[in-house]
Design an enzyme around this catalytic site. Structure first.
Site, PDB file in Angstrom:
ATOM      1  N   THR A  14     -98.932  45.898  44.640  1.00 36.16           N
ATOM      2  CA  THR A  14     -98.838  47.131  45.429  1.00 36.16           C
ATOM      3  C   THR A  14     -98.022  48.202  44.701  1.00 36.16           C
ATOM      4  O   THR A  14     -97.136  47.876  43.895  1.00 36.16           O
ATOM      5  CB  THR A  14     -98.162  46.820  46.797  1.00 36.16           C
ATOM      6  OG1 THR A  14     -97.822  48.043  47.441  1.00 36.16           O
ATOM      7  CG2 THR A  14     -96.893  45.999  46.629  1.00 36.16           C
ATOM      8  N   ASP A  15     -98.294  49.457  45.034  1.00 35.52           N
ATOM      9  CA  ASP A  15     -97.490  50.552  44.460  1.00 35.52           C
ATOM     10  C   ASP A  15     -96.049  50.520  44.965  1.00 35.52           C
ATOM     11  O   ASP A  15     -95.169  51.160  44.394  1.00 35.52           O
ATOM     12  CB  ASP A  15     -98.139  51.918  44.743  1.00 35.52           C
ATOM     13  CG  ASP A  15     -98.351  52.226  46.220  1.00 35.52           C
ATOM     14  OD1 ASP A  15     -97.991  51.389  47.077  1.00 35.52           O
ATOM     15  OD2 ASP A  15     -98.870  53.316  46.521  1.00 35.52           O
ATOM     16  N   GLU A  16     -95.802  49.771  46.057  1.00 34.54           N
ATOM     17  CA  GLU A  16     -94.446  49.747  46.614  1.00 34.54           C
ATOM     18  C   GLU A  16     -93.429  49.120  45.655  1.00 34.54           C
ATOM     19  O   GLU A  16     -92.231  49.285  45.828  1.00 34.54           O
ATOM     20  CB  GLU A  16     -94.423  49.008  47.959  1.00 34.54           C
ATOM     21  CG  GLU A  16     -95.313  49.692  48.975  1.00 34.54           C
ATOM     22  CD  GLU A  16     -95.037  49.291  50.421  1.00 34.54           C
ATOM     23  OE1 GLU A  16     -93.982  48.724  50.708  1.00 34.54           O
ATOM     24  OE2 GLU A  16     -95.911  49.573  51.258  1.00 34.54           O
ATOM     25  N   TYR A  49     -90.349  43.143  51.766  1.00 35.54           N
ATOM     26  CA  TYR A  49     -91.761  42.974  51.377  1.00 35.54           C
ATOM     27  C   TYR A  49     -91.967  43.376  49.922  1.00 35.54           C
ATOM     28  O   TYR A  49     -92.477  42.604  49.117  1.00 35.54           O
ATOM     29  CB  TYR A  49     -92.672  43.821  52.283  1.00 35.54           C
ATOM     30  CG  TYR A  49     -94.049  44.037  51.702  1.00 35.54           C
ATOM     31  CD1 TYR A  49     -94.970  42.998  51.622  1.00 35.54           C
ATOM     32  CD2 TYR A  49     -94.436  45.290  51.188  1.00 35.54           C
ATOM     33  CE1 TYR A  49     -96.227  43.194  51.052  1.00 35.54           C
ATOM     34  CE2 TYR A  49     -95.687  45.485  50.626  1.00 35.54           C
ATOM     35  CZ  TYR A  49     -96.577  44.441  50.554  1.00 35.54           C
ATOM     36  OH  TYR A  49     -97.822  44.629  49.986  1.00 35.54           O
ATOM     37  N   LYS A  99     -92.995  41.158  46.544  1.00 33.25           N
ATOM     38  CA  LYS A  99     -94.175  41.424  45.718  1.00 33.25           C
ATOM     39  C   LYS A  99     -93.757  41.679  44.270  1.00 33.25           C
ATOM     40  O   LYS A  99     -94.432  41.254  43.334  1.00 33.25           O
ATOM     41  CB  LYS A  99     -94.958  42.631  46.257  1.00 33.25           C
ATOM     42  CG  LYS A  99     -95.635  42.416  47.600  1.00 33.25           C
ATOM     43  CD  LYS A  99     -96.745  41.378  47.577  1.00 33.25           C
ATOM     44  CE  LYS A  99     -98.002  41.829  46.869  1.00 33.25           C
ATOM     45  NZ  LYS A  99     -99.105  40.838  46.990  1.00 33.25           N
TER      46      LYS A  99
HETATM   47  P1  NAD Z   1    -103.296  41.005  55.428  1.00 33.82           P
HETATM   48  O1  NAD Z   1    -101.955  40.778  56.019  1.00 33.82           O
HETATM   49  O2  NAD Z   1    -104.335  41.715  56.219  1.00 33.82           O
HETATM   50  O3  NAD Z   1    -103.936  39.617  54.969  1.00 33.82           O
HETATM   51  C1  NAD Z   1    -103.195  38.609  54.342  1.00 33.82           C
HETATM   52  C2  NAD Z   1    -103.998  37.314  54.432  1.00 33.82           C
HETATM   53  O4  NAD Z   1    -103.269  36.285  53.742  1.00 33.82           O
HETATM   54  C3  NAD Z   1    -104.227  36.807  55.854  1.00 33.82           C
HETATM   55  O5  NAD Z   1    -105.573  36.427  56.030  1.00 33.82           O
HETATM   56  C4  NAD Z   1    -103.292  35.609  55.980  1.00 33.82           C
HETATM   57  O6  NAD Z   1    -103.765  34.621  56.879  1.00 33.82           O
HETATM   58  C5  NAD Z   1    -103.255  35.114  54.546  1.00 33.82           C
HETATM   59  N1  NAD Z   1    -102.048  34.346  54.233  1.00 33.82           N
HETATM   60  C6  NAD Z   1    -100.754  34.673  54.540  1.00 33.82           C
HETATM   61  N2  NAD Z   1     -99.919  33.713  54.104  1.00 33.82           N
HETATM   62  C7  NAD Z   1    -100.688  32.778  53.483  1.00 33.82           C
HETATM   63  C8  NAD Z   1    -100.407  31.564  52.809  1.00 33.82           C
HETATM   64  N3  NAD Z   1     -99.146  31.112  52.699  1.00 33.82           N
HETATM   65  N4  NAD Z   1    -101.431  30.866  52.279  1.00 33.82           N
HETATM   66  C9  NAD Z   1    -102.713  31.293  52.400  1.00 33.82           C
HETATM   67  N5  NAD Z   1    -103.042  32.432  53.052  1.00 33.82           N
HETATM   68  C10 NAD Z   1    -102.033  33.176  53.568  1.00 33.82           C
HETATM   69  O7  NAD Z   1    -103.010  41.760  54.064  1.00 33.82           O
HETATM   70  P2  NAD Z   1    -103.886  42.855  53.290  1.00 33.82           P
HETATM   71  O8  NAD Z   1    -103.527  44.189  53.787  1.00 33.82           O
HETATM   72  O9  NAD Z   1    -105.289  42.411  53.268  1.00 33.82           O
HETATM   73  O10 NAD Z   1    -103.258  42.708  51.829  1.00 33.82           O
HETATM   74  C11 NAD Z   1    -103.815  41.808  50.891  1.00 33.82           C
HETATM   75  C12 NAD Z   1    -103.011  41.891  49.602  1.00 33.82           C
HETATM   76  O11 NAD Z   1    -103.041  43.211  49.093  1.00 33.82           O
HETATM   77  C13 NAD Z   1    -101.537  41.537  49.782  1.00 33.82           C
HETATM   78  O12 NAD Z   1    -101.138  40.786  48.664  1.00 33.82           O
HETATM   79  C14 NAD Z   1    -100.838  42.885  49.814  1.00 33.82           C
HETATM   80  O13 NAD Z   1     -99.531  42.784  49.319  1.00 33.82           O
HETATM   81  C15 NAD Z   1    -101.721  43.695  48.899  1.00 33.82           C
HETATM   82  N6  NAD Z   1    -101.747  45.148  49.166  1.00 33.82           N
HETATM   83  C16 NAD Z   1    -102.115  45.615  50.393  1.00 33.82           C
HETATM   84  C17 NAD Z   1    -102.204  46.993  50.594  1.00 33.82           C
HETATM   85  C18 NAD Z   1    -102.640  47.571  51.916  1.00 33.82           C
HETATM   86  O14 NAD Z   1    -102.665  48.786  52.064  1.00 33.82           O
HETATM   87  N7  NAD Z   1    -103.015  46.785  52.897  1.00 33.82           N
HETATM   88  C19 NAD Z   1    -101.871  47.873  49.582  1.00 33.82           C
HETATM   89  C20 NAD Z   1    -101.466  47.348  48.348  1.00 33.82           C
HETATM   90  C21 NAD Z   1    -101.420  45.990  48.148  1.00 33.82           C
HETATM   91  O1  TDX Z   2     -96.442  52.809  63.934  1.00 38.05           O
HETATM   92  C1  TDX Z   2     -96.263  53.263  62.788  1.00 38.05           C
HETATM   93  N1  TDX Z   2     -95.735  54.524  62.637  1.00 38.05           N
HETATM   94  C2  TDX Z   2     -95.482  55.086  61.426  1.00 38.05           C
HETATM   95  O2  TDX Z   2     -95.011  56.226  61.340  1.00 38.05           O
HETATM   96  C3  TDX Z   2     -96.566  52.503  61.603  1.00 38.05           C
HETATM   97  C4  TDX Z   2     -97.123  51.120  61.698  1.00 38.05           C
HETATM   98  C5  TDX Z   2     -96.301  53.096  60.380  1.00 38.05           C
HETATM   99  N2  TDX Z   2     -95.773  54.330  60.283  1.00 38.05           N
HETATM  100  C6  TDX Z   2     -95.539  54.911  58.951  1.00 38.05           C
HETATM  101  C7  TDX Z   2     -94.773  54.046  57.990  1.00 38.05           C
HETATM  102  C8  TDX Z   2     -95.383  54.414  56.652  1.00 38.05           C
HETATM  103  O3  TDX Z   2     -94.737  55.558  56.119  1.00 38.05           O
HETATM  104  O4  TDX Z   2     -96.836  55.078  58.366  1.00 38.05           O
HETATM  105  C9  TDX Z   2     -96.824  54.761  56.969  1.00 38.05           C
HETATM  106  C10 TDX Z   2     -97.804  53.632  56.711  1.00 38.05           C
HETATM  107  O5  TDX Z   2     -97.244  52.461  57.287  1.00 38.05           O
HETATM  108  P1  TDX Z   2     -97.954  51.020  57.166  1.00 38.05           P
HETATM  109  O6  TDX Z   2     -99.356  51.147  57.660  1.00 38.05           O
HETATM  110  O7  TDX Z   2     -97.052  50.022  57.795  1.00 38.05           O
HETATM  111  O8  TDX Z   2     -98.046  50.844  55.592  1.00 38.05           O
HETATM  112  P2  TDX Z   2     -96.926  50.843  54.438  1.00 38.05           P
HETATM  113  O9  TDX Z   2     -95.607  50.477  54.972  1.00 38.05           O
HETATM  114  O10 TDX Z   2     -97.045  52.141  53.686  1.00 38.05           O
HETATM  115  O11 TDX Z   2     -97.469  49.626  53.524  1.00 38.05           O
HETATM  116  C11 TDX Z   2     -98.873  49.432  53.294  1.00 38.05           C
HETATM  117  O12 TDX Z   2     -99.261  49.904  52.045  1.00 38.05           O
HETATM  118  C12 TDX Z   2     -98.787  49.214  50.910  1.00 38.05           C
HETATM  119  C13 TDX Z   2     -99.238  47.947  53.407  1.00 38.05           C
HETATM  120  O13 TDX Z   2     -98.829  47.469  54.671  1.00 38.05           O
HETATM  121  C14 TDX Z   2     -98.634  47.144  52.300  1.00 38.05           C
HETATM  122  O14 TDX Z   2     -99.080  45.798  52.364  1.00 38.05           O
HETATM  123  C15 TDX Z   2     -99.054  47.734  51.000  1.00 38.05           C
HETATM  124  O15 TDX Z   2     -98.452  47.074  49.934  1.00 38.05           O
END
Ligand code: NAD
Ligand code: TDX
Length: 353
Positions: free
Chosen positions: A134-136, A159, A163
Site C-alpha cells: 500500500t502507499d500508506e 496497519y 504492511k
Molecule cells: P479486505 O479486508 O477486503 O480483504 C482481506 C481478505 O484477507 C479477507 O477475505 C480476509 O478473510 C482475508 N484474510 C485476513 N486474514 C487472513 C489470514 N490470516 N489468512 C488468510 N486470509 C486472511 O482487504 P482488501 O481491501 O481487499 O485489501 C487486500 C490487500 O490489498 C491487503 O493486503 C491490503 O493491505 C492491500 N491494499 C488495499 C487497498 C485498498 O484500498 N483496499 C489499498 C492498497 C493496498
Molecule cells: O467513516 C469514515 N469517515 C471518514 O472520513 C471512514 C471509514 C473514513 N473516513 C476517511 C479516512 C480516510 O482519510 O476517509 C478516508 C478513507 O478511509 P478508508 O476508506 O478507511 O481508507 P484508508 O484509511 O485511506 O485506507 C485504505 O487505503 C489504503 C485501505 O483501507 C487500506 O487497506 C489501504 O492500504
C-alpha cells in the site's frame, strides 16, 4: 498451465482479482486461500463457483502445515499475497492481529515458498512471489509532491506499520536469498465488493438508509482513488513482466478530498435515486488518531516499464461503483444483517477444506 496461490481472495481486491484473472485467462488455475475473517465473503466469488480452474481453501496464511501441504499438492508458479487485516481504524483498536496476519503470515508464506522454489544454487524457473502492499507505507504528504518507489518508508498507523514490516521482510528475501519477488504499492481502491467499513461503500450504504455520514476531522484529507479493476490489471502485469526484486507504485493522479467524495456520492444519489438524500446527512466527527493528511502516487515507473495506466477515470468509476451497490442491495443486506458468512457457507460445498 500456470498455478496461482492467491491469498485473501474472498476479500475486496482479492475477489476482484480472481474474477478478473479467470475471465481473462482460460489456462490458469487459482487456489484461493482465505481465512474468511469478517472481511472475507464467499458471495463475492459466486460467479466462479462452478469454474473448475478455481479452488477455494478456507485457511490461515499463518498455518505453516497447511501452506506446505498446498505447495506440495499444487506446485505453485506464483503467490499473490492479498491476505491482510486491512482497516486502519481497526488497527488502532486492535493492533496485535495486524502484526500476526500481516507480518507473521507473510513471513510464513515466504518461508514455505522458499523451501519449495529454491534449488541447490538458484531458484526454479518462472516462480514469483508478489506482495500486495500500500502507499500508506510512505506515510503522509504535504500539499505538494508524490510518492515514488524511493520515497523513504514512514508509516504511522499500526496497519501501515505492519504492511511496511511485511514489505521489508519480502525485500530481505530478495536481498539475502535472491528470491524472485515483486512488491506493488497502490493507492485507495474503490469498486464492487468493498466491505462497508471503508469510506465509499459506507457512504453509499448510509445515504441509502438515510443514516449520518461520519466525516473525520475537517474532511480535507486527500486520497488518490484507483478503480479496483485497474489495480487488478497492474498486478497481472507485474506478475508477468515486473523486473525481479522491484517495487512498483500503482495509482493514477486521481486525488480527491474526503468531503469532495462524500458530496459527489450524495449529489448522484440525490439526482438519480432519492431527493431526500442531501448534504444534511454529513456529520463531522472526531478525527482518526494519527490521520495521514494526503496520499498521492507517482506511477511513472509502472507506466514506463510495463505500459500500465489507469483506464477508468474517477467520474466514470464512481458512477459504475454506485450503480453496482444499487444493483446489489442484497449483497450489502447480507453483510449488514450479519449473516453473510452463514448465507454462503455451503456455496462451495465439499470444496472448502
Ligand atoms: P479486505 O479486508 O477486503 O480483504 C482481506 C481478505 O484477507 C479477507 O477475505 C480476509 O478473510 C482475508 N484474510 C485476513 N486474514 C487472513 C489470514 N490470516 N489468512 C488468510 N486470509 C486472511 O482487504 P482488501 O481491501 O481487499 O485489501 C487486500 C490487500 O490489498 C491487503 O493486503 C491490503 O493491505 C492491500 N491494499 C488495499 C487497498 C485498498 O484500498 N483496499 C489499498 C492498497 C493496498
Ligand atoms: O467513516 C469514515 N469517515 C471518514 O472520513 C471512514 C471509514 C473514513 N473516513 C476517511 C479516512 C480516510 O482519510 O476517509 C478516508 C478513507 O478511509 P478508508 O476508506 O478507511 O481508507 P484508508 O484509511 O485511506 O485506507 C485504505 O487505503 C489504503 C485501505 O483501507 C487500506 O487497506 C489501504 O492500504
Amino acid at each position: 498451465m500456470k498455478t496461482y496461490l492467491v491469498t485473501g481472495g474472498a476479500g475486496f481486491i482479492g475477489s476482484n482479482f480472481v474474477l478478473y484473472m479467470l475471465k481473462k485467462y482460460q489456462d490458469i488455475r487459482i487456489i484461493n486461500l482465505d481465512k474468511l475473517t469478517y472481511a472475507g465473503n464467499l458471495e463475492n466469488l459466486e460467479e466462479v463457483k462452478h469454474n473448475k480452474n478455481h479452488i477455494f481453501v478456507n485457511g490461515d496464511i499463518c498455518d505453516k502445515e497447511l501452506i506446505e501441504d498446498l505447495f506440495q499438492k499444487y506446485d505453485f508458479d506464483y503467490v499473490v499475497n492479498f491476505a491482510a487485516e486491512s482497516h486502519v481504524d481497526r488497527s488502532i483498536k486492535e493492533p496485535e492481529i495486524f502484526a500476526k496476519t500481516n507480518i507473521i503470515g507473510t513471513v510464513n508464506l515466504l518461508n514455505v515458498a522458499k523451501e519449495s522454489w529454491e534449488t541447490q544454487d538458484s531458484w526454479k524457473e518462472g516462480k514469483k512471489f508478489l506482495q500486495v502492499s500500500t502507499d500508506e507505507v510512505y506515510g503522509s504528504l504535504g500539499d505538494t509532491g508524490f510518492f515514488t518507489e524511493t520515497t523513504p518508508l514512514d508509516p504511522h498507523s499500526p496497519y501501515s506499520s505492519s504492511k511496511t514490516s511485511a514489505d521489508l521482510m519480502v525485500k530481505a528475501y530478495y536481498d539475502t536469498f535472491k528470491m524472485p519477488i515483486n512488491i506493488t504499492r497502490c493507492s485507495n481502491n474503490y469498486g464492487p465488493f468493498q466491505f462497508p467499513e471503508k469510506l465509499i461503500p459506507l457512504l453509499i450504504n448510509n445515504c441509502l438508509n438515510h443514516k449520518d455520514i461520519p466525516v473525520y476531522g475537517d474532511g480535507l484529507n486527500v486520497r488518490d482513488w484507483l478503480y479496483v479493476e485497474d489495480h487488478c490489471k497492474a498486478i497481472d502485469m507485474v506478475i508477468r513482466e515486473g523486473r525481479l526484486g522491484e517495487v512498483y507504485n500503482v495509482g493514477g493522479h486521481n486525488e480527491r478530498t474526503n468531503i469532495a467524495i462524500v458530496k459527489t456520492v450524495i449529489d448522484y444519489l440525490n439526482k438519480n435515486v432519492d431527493s431526500a438524500i442531501t448534504e444534511d446527512l454529513i456529520k463531522y466527527v472526531e478525527d482518526r488518531k494519527g490521520h495521514d493528511r494526503r496520499y498521492g502516487i507517482d506511477p511513472t515507473k509502472i507506466k514506463e516499464e510495463l505500459g500500465w495506466y489507469p483506464e477508468t477515470v474517477f467520474e466514470e468509476g464512481i458512477v459504475k461503483t454506485i450503480k453496482w451497490y444499487l444493483d446489489n442491495k442484497e449483497w450489502m443486506e447480507h453483510i449488514t444483517s450479519g449473516d453473510y458468512q452463514n448465507y454462503y457457507k455451503n456455496m462451495y460445498g465439499h470444496e472448502i477444506s
